[in-house]
Design an enzyme around this catalytic site. Structure first.
Site, PDB file in Angstrom:
ATOM      1  CE1 TYR A  23      -4.217  64.199  22.071  1.00 18.14           C
ATOM      2  CE2 TYR A  23      -4.532  65.323  19.894  1.00 18.14           C
ATOM      3  CZ  TYR A  23      -3.880  65.240  21.112  1.00 18.14           C
ATOM      4  OH  TYR A  23      -3.081  66.423  21.613  1.00 18.14           O
TER       5      TYR A  23
ATOM      6  CG  PHE B 248       1.412  66.823  21.256  1.00 17.15           C
ATOM      7  CD1 PHE B 248       1.110  66.600  22.440  1.00 17.15           C
ATOM      8  CD2 PHE B 248       2.771  66.627  20.802  1.00 17.15           C
ATOM      9  CE1 PHE B 248       2.056  65.874  23.240  1.00 17.15           C
ATOM     10  CE2 PHE B 248       3.453  65.881  21.654  1.00 17.15           C
ATOM     11  CZ  PHE B 248       3.239  65.392  22.862  1.00 17.15           C
TER      12      PHE B 248
END
Length: 220
Positions: free
Chosen positions: A67, A78
């Site tokens: 991210y 994730f």
């Protein structure tokens, strides 16, 4: 080169540390951490390996990039730390788990609880610049993580590889399908989850495979 990583992984990947590409990669990553805002924090680059030792791996879930928003990436694909809002793909993962296994929606998105049970949460690229998705692709991380996948395929038996989306599916060629279970589906992103991610039953299927080989299933 002395890499700080779990000892089992350090030994299994020992041929990589002195490779020219890896030296170039570490030089690049070091320079970017000094001069830009990079995720995850430097101490968490190899978190997926440290939290899931080589000899403990039972399941591999492959992501693409960390991210790139502030405070999100924690070194596990994730996953986000407790207190950080769950990204849409992670919410969809938990929705499928609930539908597939009956497990309730958790109150946070920290997947270290999976890693401690033997789930390697591996991004193909282990670092990224803030707000610049894909900014560290093509710098050598993919060579390294491809070798990780190949090493697991060659040195371990009866693992479950979970590949979501076209990028992850492209890594299927690195895996011995006679020796391991390979599960594929569309990505859990809101753009594609309704095309076959929902209803893929990967979590119950993985556990059934593990149990059939005398291994403890994952508490998803």
């Amino acid at each position: 080169m002395d890499i700080r990583i779990e000892e089992g992984w350090k030994k299994a990947l020992s041929h990589e540390w002195e490779e020219p590409y890896f030296k170039e990669l570490t030089a690049f990553v070091g320079e970017r951490y000094r001069n830009a805002r990079i995720y995850p924090p430097g101490s968490r680059i190899f978190a997926a390996f440290d939290e899931c030792p080589f000899n403990n791996v039972k399941v591999v879930i492959l992501g693409q990039d960390p991210y790139h928003g502030p405070g999100q990436a924690n070194g596990l694909c994730f996953s986000v730390n407790p207190g950080v809002a769950m990204p849409p793909s992670l919410i969809n993962i938990f929705k499928e788990i609930q539908s597939d296994t009956g497990a309730p929606m958790p109150d946070n998105g920290d997947l270290s609880r999976w890693a401690s049970q033997g789930v390697l949460l591996l991004n193909a690229t282990l670092t990224v610049e803030e707000h610049r998705a894909g900014s560290h692709q093509g710098k050598g991380w993919e060579t390294f993580t491809d070798h990780v996948i190949s090493t697991l395929s060659q040195q371990r038996d009866n693992l479950v590889f979970i590949l979501w989306g076209s990028y992850a599916k492209s890594k299927s060629a690195l895996i011995d399908h006679q020796r391991h279970m390979v599960l594929t589906s569309p990505h859990p992103s809101p753009l594609s989850a309704h095309r076959g991610f929902f209803g893929n039953h990967h979590f119950s299927t993985a556990n059934a495979y593990l149990a059939s080989h005398g291994r403890t299933p994952i508490i998803w």
